[in-house]
Design an enzyme around this catalytic site. Structure first.
Site, short mmCIF file in Angstrom:
data_model
loop_
_atom_site.label_atom_id
_atom_site.label_comp_id
_atom_site.label_asym_id
_atom_site.label_seq_id
_atom_site.Cartn_x
_atom_site.Cartn_y
_atom_site.Cartn_z
N ALA A 122 0.81 -1.22 0.00
CA ALA A 122 0.00 0.00 0.00
C ALA A 122 0.84 1.26 0.00
CB ALA A 122 -0.92 -0.01 1.22
N ASN A 158 1.28 -4.83 8.78
CA ASN A 158 2.13 -5.72 8.00
C ASN A 158 3.04 -4.92 7.07
OD1 ASN A 158 2.69 -8.39 6.49
ND2 ASN A 158 1.75 -7.15 4.89
N HIS A 170 -0.64 6.31 4.60
CA HIS A 170 0.72 5.98 5.01
C HIS A 170 1.59 7.20 4.78
CE1 HIS A 170 -0.02 1.63 5.48
NE2 HIS A 170 -0.90 1.83 4.52
#
Length: 271
Positions: free
Chosen positions: A128, A194, A224
């Site tokens: 991601a 993760n 993020h």
């Protein structure tokens, strides 16, 4: 080396939301260049809506018979340990989405040794994240700091240890409920954090990479933020992903990064 015009032979470890999405997109985009050969499962109840004539296998030893070019894992860290060595021994490459498995240093060392012995590759998709290629390149010089902040809506943290740290239903502003190493974050929040292992492996490692986990009621997606400094200079990058419709703990970008990884195995032009 001449291009092999045969379809790329692909196997999957797990048949959950991410691998289903990967298979669907590859079918749309690369129907003539990719062949789905097998799905590796322990629970045969998950073997529903499989593509084409794909074979279901339940034992890692069965991978030896399939002549796979690449195996794509998206089934959780336990599945990485169960299937990974056999995949690297019998396929050209193994792409691991459940990077939190590599909080186990011994497992990573085993996989690297196996890949070297069999001439295969262990591939870690960018997941991601954005900017992983830059961090990996910058790590050729000295890196001073890597901070990875993960911001998600409160409901995305449901069912995790976050529920013991704050009242997810009651918060009215962004709350940072965890700060620690990438190793600890991925170990305690394997479904949500993760991806921190990816930024850590690209840069300064699991124990030096700092991770902050944030529940934010104003967040529209999964965000993020990567803040990196070192001899190369400074990097500050943010990406906000839409949650995967069938699994809000993950992002559609996690599947898209696997699609790109597979397509780069068959493209003449790679970025």
């Amino acid at each position: 080396m001449a291009y092999n015009h045969n379809p790329l032979r692909v196997g999957f470890i797990g048949w959950g939301a991410i691998n289903r999405r990967v298979a669907s997109l590859l079918s749309e985009r690369q129907r003539e260049k990719v062949s789905f050969v097998a799905v590796c499962l322990r629970d045969l109840a998950e073997a529903v809506d499989l593509p084409g004539d794909v074979e279901v296998i339940t034992e890692p030893s069965s991978l030896a018979e399939l002549e796979l070019d690449i195996v794509i894992e998206a089934a959780g860290r336990a599945a990485v340990a169960e299937w990974g060595k056999a995949a690297l021994s019998n396929a050209g490459a193994l792409a691991v989405a459940s990077a939190s498995a590599f909080c186990d240093d011994d497992l990573l060392e085993l996989f690297l040794r196996t890949a070297n012995e069999h001439g295969s590759q262990l591939l870690i998709p960018s997941g991601a994240l954005a900017g992983i290629d830059a961090i990996a390149a910058a790590s050729a010089l000295s890196l001073e700091e890597v901070l990875h902040r993960i911001v998600k809506p409160p409901h995305a943290w449901s069912g995790t240890a976050a529920e013991t740290m704050l009242d997810l239903a009651a918060i009215t502003k962004a709350e940072t409920f965890f700060r620690g190493s990438a190793r600890e974050a991925a170990s305690r929040f394997p479904q949500n954090a993760n991806v921190a292992v990816i930024s850590a492996l690209a840069g300064i490692g699991l124990d030096r990479t700092c991770v902050e986990l944030v529940a934010d009621p104003s967040a529209k997606g999964n965000r993020h933020e990567l803040i990196v400094s070192g001899e190369f200079g400074n990097l500050n990058i943010s990406i906000e992903n839409r949650p995967l419709a069938s699994n809000p703990k993950s992002s559609d970008m996690a599947a898209l990064s696997l699609v790109r990884l597979v397509e780069n195995r068959i493209r003449a032009f790679v970025m």
